[in-house]
Design a protein around this motif. Sequence first.
Motif, PDB file in Angstrom:
ATOM      1  N   LYS A 138       0.827  -1.220   0.000  1.00 18.47           N
ATOM      2  CA  LYS A 138       0.000   0.000   0.000  1.00 18.47           C
ATOM      3  C   LYS A 138       0.862   1.272   0.000  1.00 18.47           C
ATOM      4  CE  LYS A 138      -3.764  -2.478   0.480  1.00 18.47           C
ATOM      5  NZ  LYS A 138      -4.698  -2.672  -0.661  1.00 18.47           N
TER       6      LYS A 138
ATOM      7  N   TYR B  70      -8.762  10.033  -5.319  1.00 20.69           N
ATOM      8  CA  TYR B  70      -8.970   8.775  -4.605  1.00 20.69           C
ATOM      9  C   TYR B  70      -7.651   8.002  -4.473  1.00 20.69           C
ATOM     10  CZ  TYR B  70     -10.278   3.968  -3.670  1.00 20.69           C
ATOM     11  OH  TYR B  70     -10.348   2.706  -3.125  1.00 20.69           O
TER      12      TYR B  70
ATOM     13  N   SER C 152      -5.994   7.194  -0.883  1.00 17.39           N
ATOM     14  CA  SER C 152      -6.055   5.786  -0.473  1.00 17.39           C
ATOM     15  C   SER C 152      -4.752   5.296   0.135  1.00 17.39           C
ATOM     16  CB  SER C 152      -6.437   4.905  -1.667  1.00 17.39           C
ATOM     17  OG  SER C 152      -5.430   4.933  -2.663  1.00 17.39           O
TER      18      SER C 152
END
Length: 473
Positions: A92, A123, A127
């Motif tokens: 991530k 986004y 995120s």
Amino acid sequence: MIHDQIKVFPKTSTGISGLDEITNGGFPKNRPVLICGSAGCGKTLFAMQFLVKGILEENEPGVFMSFEETSADLSQNVRSLGFDLEELKKQKKLKVDHVRIERSEIEETGEYDLEALFIRLNYAIDSIGAKRVVLDTVESLFTGMENSVWLRSEIRRLFQWLKDKGVTAIITGERGEGSLTRHGLEEYVSDCVILLDFRIIDQIATRRLRIVKYRGSTHGTNEYPFLIDEDGISVLPVTSLKLDYKSPSELISFNLPAIDNLFAKRGIYKGSSTLITGTAGTAKTILASYFALASCHRKEPVLYFSFEESPEQLIRNLLTIGLDLRSQVNDNLLHIHSSRPSLQGLEMHLLTLHKLMAEFKPKTVIIDPISSLITVGNSSEVRAMLVRLMDMLKVNEVNALFTSLTQNKENFYSDTTVEAVSSLADNWIDLSNVNEQNKWQRNILIIKARGMGHFNGQKKFLIADSGFQLVEK
């Protein structure tokens, strides 16, 4: 000066070797940067390295929005550089988004804008908490939209949105005919614009970088060669340096008392540069190898550039006179780098040396012979390259030795490479072969030694099974 400037004008590391030095600290933090250039110059790799290094070295997550290559293609293309995009995505820390632009699928009606792209990008940033963003290449939008006036307005809004979002962004663009980019993106990026160039000169490829503008910051203004290899992109920041390097008074040996004694102080100064000239077969490489072994005996690493012999051939030939280089190679004290001069341009040879110096950290550098470089550049280019090289070596207090093959036995001053470097070298040793009574006799002459006296006459010598020997009268 750099630290004071960073306090006023925050910067972020580029992650590209040598570029932070040119930009005085990196890219402007939280502002857009335009990278432009022709196809194949390295724009995408440049941008990807900025992201990956930011993640690995600065702990700054990044978003790569591609308008051309898919996520799978990008992962495959940069794997050879050691960038594992899939692993970074799993952690991530990296978000790769492919935006496909198909003209047939786009309909421009009424107040149509890029709001969908803004939402998608927003986004992706939120995120993973991205601090770095790449848009590669945003000019692809122009192929899908007919109303260029409207699109320019939207792109201007996009750049301002990125700045307000507080991310450091790289936007790539294709080189235009009469402008830096085909659609004039440089008009909207007022903070930092970098031009990459890929050119072929005499069938030799060279990549170069130039900072076109960098608002609010001093920066290098010249063209800088850069290299793409298995370690990514490296930029050579050295072009010309002030003459403010240190001059040690410590002496070093040639590992040959017969040579050391030709100098008044029984050796040469540490960190000095030495030129050895001579026609073919005068033992230039042999003297260079003695110099290399002397450094190894002092436990000082040596970087040996050979433009004529492979490492194995060099080691084999020197064993015949009792010089064992293999053991020094095995002990990691000697690194021999062999390549043909025509493999790459002059600047690329200099950049390769710069990279190897950073990796191997040598105390002695030998280039054998510099005369081979004339095959990939003219006299002025060779001289410019050698000036930069000698400055770089002196700043790092590296002992430098260059050999040069001369063609004119009567007047070696007319030789191109000798003319280019003789005035720059601190010490100059000339070797010659003279036919005496149908036998070739080798001679050695110290032409100059800055800062010390030296023997002014010629000395005869021979190369025996036991190595170098002066001939006593």
